[in-house]
Design an enzyme around this catalytic site. Structure first.
Site, PDB file in Angstrom:
ATOM      1  N   ASP A 201      -0.630 -15.931  67.676  1.00 53.08           N
ATOM      2  CA  ASP A 201      -1.590 -16.460  67.944  1.00 53.08           C
ATOM      3  C   ASP A 201      -1.250 -16.177  69.440  1.00 53.08           C
ATOM      4  O   ASP A 201      -1.231 -17.236  70.670  1.00 53.08           O
ATOM      5  CB  ASP A 201      -1.967 -17.858  67.312  1.00 53.08           C
ATOM      6  CG  ASP A 201      -3.339 -18.517  68.030  1.00 53.08           C
ATOM      7  OD1 ASP A 201      -4.146 -17.791  68.262  1.00 53.08           O
ATOM      8  OD2 ASP A 201      -2.322 -19.538  68.382  1.00 53.08           O
ATOM      9  N   ASN A 206      -1.872 -18.512  75.674  1.00 50.93           N
ATOM     10  CA  ASN A 206      -0.395 -19.242  75.217  1.00 50.93           C
ATOM     11  C   ASN A 206       0.031 -18.367  76.091  1.00 50.93           C
ATOM     12  O   ASN A 206       1.677 -18.131  75.451  1.00 50.93           O
ATOM     13  CB  ASN A 206      -0.569 -18.868  74.021  1.00 50.93           C
ATOM     14  CG  ASN A 206      -1.050 -19.809  72.670  1.00 50.93           C
ATOM     15  OD1 ASN A 206      -1.142 -20.908  73.053  1.00 50.93           O
ATOM     16  ND2 ASN A 206      -1.023 -19.646  71.703  1.00 50.93           N
ATOM     17  N   ASP A 217       3.960 -22.034  72.943  1.00 53.79           N
ATOM     18  CA  ASP A 217       3.194 -22.317  71.844  1.00 53.79           C
ATOM     19  C   ASP A 217       3.677 -21.069  70.267  1.00 53.79           C
ATOM     20  O   ASP A 217       2.251 -20.486  69.895  1.00 53.79           O
ATOM     21  CB  ASP A 217       1.865 -22.531  71.767  1.00 53.79           C
ATOM     22  CG  ASP A 217       1.483 -23.441  70.718  1.00 53.79           C
ATOM     23  OD1 ASP A 217       1.742 -23.751  69.297  1.00 53.79           O
ATOM     24  OD2 ASP A 217      -0.436 -23.530  70.228  1.00 53.79           O
TER      25      ASP A 217
END
Length: 326
Positions: A201, A206, A217
Site C-alpha cells: 500500500d 505512507n 504502515d
C-alpha cells in the site's frame, strides 16, 4: 460478507493503557489517537522519555502468523538499512495480547510529508523501493495474502452487492458498469510475474521524509508484482505520468532491474484498487468510526460519481499502457 461485527467499542483508554503496561512500558502522557480506521493507533510518551506508537489490530483480519510475518519482513528490511519503522520486540516477540486484543508497539518517528512533485524525492523513493524489492524478492511470504482478482475484485463485487448502500435508482447502472469494468480488468490481467514481498500500500501518505524516505504502515504487505509499489506515485496527465515513471525507474535501476514487463498491469491495478476501496468502506460501515470519517460514502452523489469513474477507468484501460522513455 459485510462486516457486522467489530467496532472497537470495548477498546477503552483504560484497556489500552493496561495493555501497554503489561509489556513493561509505562505511558506518562495521554494517548493521542492517530489517523487510522482499519486498526486503532495512538502515540504516547513513556516514563523513559521515549515516544511510542501502539497499534491495536482489528480482530479477524489477519492471523497471528500473518502479523508476525509482516513484523519479520520489517525487521529484515531494517537490518538491510532500508528506512522502515519496525515493531519493538519484548521478551522474544513483537505481537502481544491483552483482554482479547492483539497489539504491537513501534518507536514514534517524525518527518515531513513526502512531496510527490519533487523529482529528487521521487527518484530517491525509486532507489529505496529497488532496495526494498531486492530484499522482498529473496523469498516469498508463506502466510500473507497475494494480489489476485478474487481478493481485490470478485470478493469486493460481492460485498458491494450485499451492502445495500447503493441508491435503488442507480443500482442497475452501477452494477452493469462495474461488471464491464471487472471484465475489462480480468481480460488485461496476467500472473506472469514473480510474486515478491511488497509494501503493498505504498502511496505517498505512507512515506515520511527525513534525510530521505521513511516507509511506514506495512499492514497491507503481501506477495505481488513489483509494479504495485510503484504505480501509486503516478498521477496527472499521461505526459506527467511518463515523466514520473521515468524518474522512479532511474532510481530503481540502481539496485534492481525495473519491471518494465509489468507496466501493462498499472491500469488493471488502479481498477482493482478502486473497487477494493469501495468494498472496504462498505464492509466496515457498521463500525461507527467509518460513517463519521467518510460521511460522503452514504450520499447518492458519491455513487453516481463512481458510475462515471467506472466509465473513465474503462476508457483508460483501452488506451495503450505507459512505456518508459527510450
Amino acid at each position: 460478507m459485510t462486516d457486522h461485527g467489530f467496532d472497537f467499542h470495548t477498546l477503552t483508554p483504560d484497556v489500552q493503557l493496561n495493555a501497554i503496561e503489561s509489556v513493561g512500558i509505562y505511558p506518562q502522557s495521554g494517548l493521542l489517537a492517530l489517523n487510522s480506521y482499519e486498526n486503532r493507533v495512538a502515540q504516547f510518551v513513556a516514563d523513559d522519555g521515549q515516544r511510542y506508537v501502539v497499534k491495536f489490530y482489528r480482530p479477524g483480519r489477519w492471523s497471528n502468523a500473518q502479523i508476525l510475518e509482516e513484523h519479520a519482513f520489517c525487521h529484515e528490511l531494517a537490518q538491510a538499512d532500508i528506512p522502515v519503522v519496525a515493531p519493538i520486540y519484548r521478551e522474544g516477540t513483537s505481537l502481544f495480547t491483552a483482554e482479547g486484543f492483539r497489539f504491537a508497539l513501534f518507536p514514534s518517528v517524525g518527518g515531513r510529508g513526502f512531496e510527490v512533485d519533487n523529482w529528487d524525492q521521487l527518484e530517491a523513493v525509486g532507489r529505496y523501493l529497488g532496495r526494498l524489492h531486492q530484499v522482498g524478492a529473496a523469498t516469498p511470504f508463506q502466510e500473507r495474502a497475494k494480489f489476485d482478482l478474487d481478493s481485490h475484485l470478485y470478493q469486493p463485487r460481492q460485498v458491494l452487492n450485499e451492502a445495500s448502500l447503493i441508491p435503488e435508482g442507480i443500482q442497475a447502472t452501477f452494477f452493469s458498469d462495474l461488471d464491464h469494468l471487472i471484465d475489462a480488468i480480468a481480460a488485461r490481467w496476467h500472473t506472469d510475474w514473480p510474486a515478491i514481498r511488497l509494501h503493498g500500500d505504498c502511496h505517498p501518505s505512507n512515506i515520511l521524509w527525513r534525510d530521505g524516505p521513511l516507509f511506514v504502515d506495512f499492514d497491507d504487505t503481501r506477495n505481488g508484482p513489483a509494479i504495485q509499489d510503484l504505480w501509486l506515485f503516478l498521477n496527472g496527465s499521461r505526459a506527467d505520468q511518463l515523466a514520473q515513471l521515468d524518474t522512479l525507474a532511474e532510481g530503481y535501476r540502481e539496485f534492481r532491474e525495473f519491471p518494465a514487463d509489468q507496466l501493462q498491469l498499472i491500469e488493471p491495478l488502479r481498477g482493482l484498487r478502486m473497487v477494493h476501496y469501495m468494498a472496504w468502506l462498505a464492509k466496515r460501515w457498521q463500525d461507527p468510526a467509518f460513517p463519521r470519517a467518510f460521511p460522503w460514502f452514504a450520499d447518492a452523489k458519491y455513487w453516481e460519481g463512481q458510475v462515471l469513474a467506472f466509465k473513465e477507468q474503462l476508457a483508460t484501460l483501452q488506451a495503450p499502457p505507459l512505456t518508459l522513455y527510450p
